[in-house]
Each structure stands twice: as C-alpha cells, then as structure tokens.
Design a protein around this motif. Structure first.
Motif, mmCIF file in Angstrom:
data_model
loop_
_atom_site.group_PDB
_atom_site.id
_atom_site.type_symbol
_atom_site.label_atom_id
_atom_site.label_comp_id
_atom_site.label_asym_id
_atom_site.label_seq_id
_atom_site.Cartn_x
_atom_site.Cartn_y
_atom_site.Cartn_z
ATOM 1 N N ILE A 364 0.916 -1.227 -0.123
ATOM 2 C CA ILE A 364 0.046 -0.120 0.179
ATOM 3 C C ILE A 364 0.762 1.038 -0.076
ATOM 4 O O ILE A 364 1.391 1.767 1.058
ATOM 5 N N PRO A 365 1.458 1.703 -1.316
ATOM 6 C CA PRO A 365 2.320 2.864 -1.091
ATOM 7 C C PRO A 365 1.928 4.331 -0.455
ATOM 8 O O PRO A 365 2.691 5.024 -0.360
ATOM 9 N N THR A 366 0.565 4.181 -0.624
ATOM 10 C CA THR A 366 -0.268 5.609 -0.147
ATOM 11 C C THR A 366 -1.472 5.250 0.321
ATOM 12 O O THR A 366 -2.283 4.341 -0.033
ATOM 13 N N GLY A 367 -1.896 5.938 1.518
ATOM 14 C CA GLY A 367 -3.249 5.880 2.018
ATOM 15 C C GLY A 367 -3.603 4.590 2.793
ATOM 16 O O GLY A 367 -2.592 4.213 3.438
ATOM 17 N N GLY A 368 -4.600 4.180 3.048
ATOM 18 C CA GLY A 368 -5.129 2.816 3.496
ATOM 19 C C GLY A 368 -5.761 3.235 4.972
ATOM 20 O O GLY A 368 -5.911 2.334 5.731
ATOM 21 N N ASN A 369 -5.976 4.411 5.327
ATOM 22 C CA ASN A 369 -6.580 4.724 6.663
ATOM 23 C C ASN A 369 -7.634 5.639 6.700
ATOM 24 O O ASN A 369 -7.646 6.584 5.823
ATOM 25 N N PRO A 370 -8.789 5.356 7.605
ATOM 26 C CA PRO A 370 -9.713 6.419 7.852
ATOM 27 C C PRO A 370 -9.037 7.673 8.620
ATOM 28 O O PRO A 370 -7.910 7.449 8.905
ATOM 29 N N THR A 371 -9.545 8.848 8.146
ATOM 30 C CA THR A 371 -8.946 10.033 8.774
ATOM 31 C C THR A 371 -10.053 11.015 9.040
ATOM 32 O O THR A 371 -11.281 10.620 8.904
ATOM 33 N N LEU A 372 -9.664 12.216 9.157
ATOM 34 C CA LEU A 372 -10.917 13.344 9.628
ATOM 35 C C LEU A 372 -10.266 14.490 8.735
ATOM 36 O O LEU A 372 -9.448 14.562 8.040
#
Length: 496
Positions: A364-372
C-alpha cells in the motif's frame, strides 16, 4: 440572498434553512402516515443537518395510487409537445436554483461543491435532452403490402418506480425520471435514506414547471419500509434501480412477481488500462479522476489500474504523489477537491477491506486509513489509497469497495491487459490509454463492458447510453434508448 452569501452562511452554521421535511405526494407536501422522522447527516461533519419524513408502506401506497390516477387522467391528456415544454421549464428552474441544490447535495452526500455544481448542471442538461425527445417518440410502419396499413405506437408503460442511490442523488433521479416523463409515464421516487433532499426539491420544481398533481411523487424512508413495498406494489409497471448487485437481485425478484420490467444499474469494478505507448500526463490525470472523484464512491469508477510492466514503477511513483496532493476536507470549502465518505457504516466497510489487505502484507504505497477533515478534526474521510501489484483473484481486485481505493494489476502486454480487464464478474465500463488506435479498437471489441472510454475516462454525456453487463446490471439509461425503457409497443394492422 446571493449565492455567495448563501454558501458563506451554510459554511458558518452547517444548516441550510427551508429544506423539505415531508414527502411530496399528489403535488403537495405530506407528512408520514405514521408520523415518523429521520435525520439526514452531513458526512463532512459527521453530524445531522436536517430531518425528514420516515415513510412506510401506507405512504408508498398513497403515492402509487396518486401516480396511477395521474397517469390515467390529467397526464394522459397532456400532449407530447406540452410534456416537452414542462421538461424544458424544469431544466430552467434547476439552473435558477442551482446553488441551493448544490449546497444541499454537499450537505447530504459529502461530495465537494465543485462536484455538486457539476451534478446540478448535468441534471438540467438531462431535462433539456429529454424535453427534446418527448415529442419525437415515433412509432414505425411495416411493409405488409398494398392491402394493409401496419404501424406501431409507443405507449407509456404506466407507473414507474425509481430507487435512487446515495452517491449521485440528483443526477440519478434526473436521468431516470426525465425519460420516464418524456415517455408519458408517472413516477414514484424513493431516494436513499442518506440523501433524500434533492429528490424532494426536484419534485417541487417539476410541479412548479407545470407537472400535474401526482405525476412525480417522492417518498422518503428506509429501503425496508419504503423501497420494498414500492418494488413489490402490483401497480408498478417498471422499476429503475441503481445500487448494489445484491439488492438489485432482490428488486428483480420483486418485479418478477408482478411481471414488471426493470432497468438495473448495479456494481462495478471497472478496469482502466494504461499501455506503455500512452500519453503519460493524460493517463495520470484520468487515472486520478477515475478513482478519486467523489472519493471513489462511483459505480463506474476506474477502480482497477491495469498497467504494462514497462512503465509500472515510474507511473505508480507519480500517481502516489498525485494522490497525496489531493486536498481533503468539507465539501463546502472551495479549496477542497476530495470530499467525505457518505456514512459511518460505509467508512467502516472501506476500512475493513484495507485492514484485511494490510494483514495479508499487500503493498500500500499511499493511504489505507480512515481520517478526519484536517481543518476541523471532524467527518467521515478515507485517505486516497493505492494497493499495488495485486494478484487477479485478490479481493481488492474482485470486490467492489466503492471508495477511494485503486487496485493495481501489472501486465506484460496488450493481450494480457485485455484478459486482466475481463477478470471480474462485473462489466460496467472500461477505459484504455494508448496512442495505438488499432489496439484501442481491439480493446473496445474484446472487453466486456457496457461502455468503453478511449483516452478519456468518463467520456460521453446524457446522449450516450449507460449500463452494464453480467453482474453490473440489465438495460441502459441515458440516450434515446432510455425513453424506450419506459414504453410498451402496440402494433396496429388494418386490412384496407
């Protein structure tokens, strides 16, 4: 109040005054028979911004009865040229109220204001287009010889049900209701419970444009309480549904019990093929837009990147940077170009896919997470995400995540790219980026998809038929073929 002042006020307060909180039935606002209410949430803030009527089977039955009366009465008497005038007037009213509609769409769906403004403009164009079709819905003549006159008449199919998804509430309502009205049908609309507002607003505008009472009704509420009794109602002659494949199967089964026809626009896991000979800058621009527009919550999103190995590494490096450069935040901020996920439930679904991918050691070279929202610390957001170099049978490749998650499949040549493009159960759209028009034509011939884009993802418009094959659906929306979906053909043969 000016559009600029309205936008500023809503950004400050989080509320747009005057939003509808009742059903629109028989040309008037009507509370739920059971008196229930629901909350509509602003995804960018993860908090309610309005309330609306929680309908049930009784409300649904009242709306269907109203639509049937109108179809057999006042609407039946309206000449095609007058239907055309009403739809054209509706297009003008949509443009007149464009900013209010766009702001409402942002508050309900979480998308950016620029995306919402585009949706409103598209809805107006939709009514323009079908206004032009209303008085040109011609039959045919059949050559049986000089002793016979034989011809066909296109008649409206009757009362139509429209089950609307939460990702493009106004656009999807317009693209099914407008051709139904052009054909002379009446409509009962059930918008998604997450995004009820613009369908209600559109119904009122249609009434203002001159639509007789009962021709277009909107009943709000849950799928179980409103959608199920609507699709099962014996007076519904055609159902247009946009949503998941699983729910589409249930809709089709309900329609079968009453021998109602269906248009089903269902899931997608669409390939975006990038060949080594492509215009790299053009491909990068389109790959980003194809998956990250509306935070990836698009049935026809280019959610799979099928890329030739010769350019894979450098392309992904640049694509990662493009993803990281996206400006996330509440959709009413005009500096933002990446909006929210529509609901907490859907955010959890997306997160679960990426948690599983991470646990399996996927790249996963970028991202992959919930955020705000970086500006407020609120809202339902998910990072723009790329999952690289996947096996064709991986769940990230095969399953519709319906979020800002790009699955990358690496191939060695054109033939393998076509095979990769066809490797899922879905067949909604497919894109290809290449300078070789022979390969482009071969791809268009060999890929299984309802529509194919060459060197521009999401190419086309209301004029272009849209729909899927296999698990992506049945039938076509948009274009003149959509009007035919709302007609039944009667042939008349006369011996002279």
């Amino acid at each position: 109040m000016s559009d600029e002042s309205l936008l500023h006020q809503v950004k400050r307060t989080g509320v747009l005054p005057g939003l509808p909180d009742k059903h629109f039935i028989d040309g008037a606002w009507r509370p739920s028979a059971g008196g229930g209410m629901m909350e509509s949430f602003d995804p960018g803030r993860a908090s309610p911004h309005a309330t609306f009527a929680a309908g049930d089977a009784e409300d649904t039955a009242i709306a269907v009865a109203s639509a049937r009366r109108a179809g057999e009465g006042a609407w039946k008497k309206v000449l095609p040229r007058e239907r055309s005038r009403i739809l054209s007037q509706a297009a003008g009213l949509i443009r007149e109220h464009a900013e209010r509609l766009a702001i409402t769409e942002v508050l309900d769906s979480g998308k950016t204001i620029s995306e919402a403004r585009g949706d409103v403009a598209g809805a107006a164009r939709c009514f323009d287009y079908y206004a032009g079709a209303a008085d040109k819905n011609e039959g045919r003549s059949f050559p049986l010889g000089e002793d016979y006159a034989s011809f066909s008449i296109n008649e409206p199919v009757g009362v139509t049900a429209h089950i609307i998804p939460w990702n493009y509430p106004l656009s999807t309502t317009a693209r099914s209701v407008a051709p139904a009205l052009a054909a002379g049908c009446t409509a009962v609309v059930k918008p998604a419970e997450q995004t009820p507002m613009t369908a209600l607003m559109l119904a009122e505008l249609l009434h203002t444009a001159g639509l007789p009472n009962g021709v277009c009704n909107v009943v709000t509420g849950t799928g179980a309480a409103v959608g199920s009794p609507l699709t099962a109602h014996p007076d519904i002659s055609h159902i247009t549904f946009t949503g998941s494949t699983a729910t589409g199967i249930n809709v089709m089964q309900a329609a079968a019990r009453n021998i109602a026809s269906v248009t089903l626009e269902l899931g997608g896991k669409s390939p975006n093929v990038v060949l080594a000979d492509c215009d790299i800058e053009l491909a990068l621009d389109n790959v980003v837009g194809a998956i990250f527009e509306n935070a990836g919550q698009i049935c026809s999103a280019g959610s799979r990147l099928v890329i030739e190995r010769a350019i894979h590494t450098k392309f992904i490096e640049r694509l990662v940077q493009r993803a990281r450069d996206l400006r996330m935040g509440h959709g009413l901020s005009e500096s933002v170009n990446f909006g929210a996920i529509n609901s907490a439930e859907h955010l959890a679904k997306i997160s679960a896919y990426l948690d599983d991918a991470r646990s399996r050691g996927l790249a996963i070279p970028t991202g992959g997470n919930p955020t705000l929202d970086p500006a407020t610390g609120k809202g339902w957001f998910f990072e723009p995400t790329i999952v690289d170099n996947l096996a064709w049978d991986d769940p990230v490749v095969q399953e519709e995540i319906f979020g800002p998650v790009l699955a990358v499949q690496v191939v060695d040549d054109f033939d393998e790219a076509v095979a990769a493009a066809n490797c899922t159960r879905y067949a909604l759209v497919a894109g290809i980026f290449t300078r070789d028009l022979s390969k482009a034509h071969r791809f268009a011939r060999d890929v299984d998809a309802g529509q194919v884009y060459v060197n521009e993802y999401f190419a086309g418009g209301i004029e272009t038929p849209f729909g899927g094959n296999r698990k992506s659906g049945i039938g076509r929306e948009k274009g003149l073929v959509a009007v035919a979906s709302y007609c039944k053909t009667k042939s008349v043969t006369i011996r002279i």
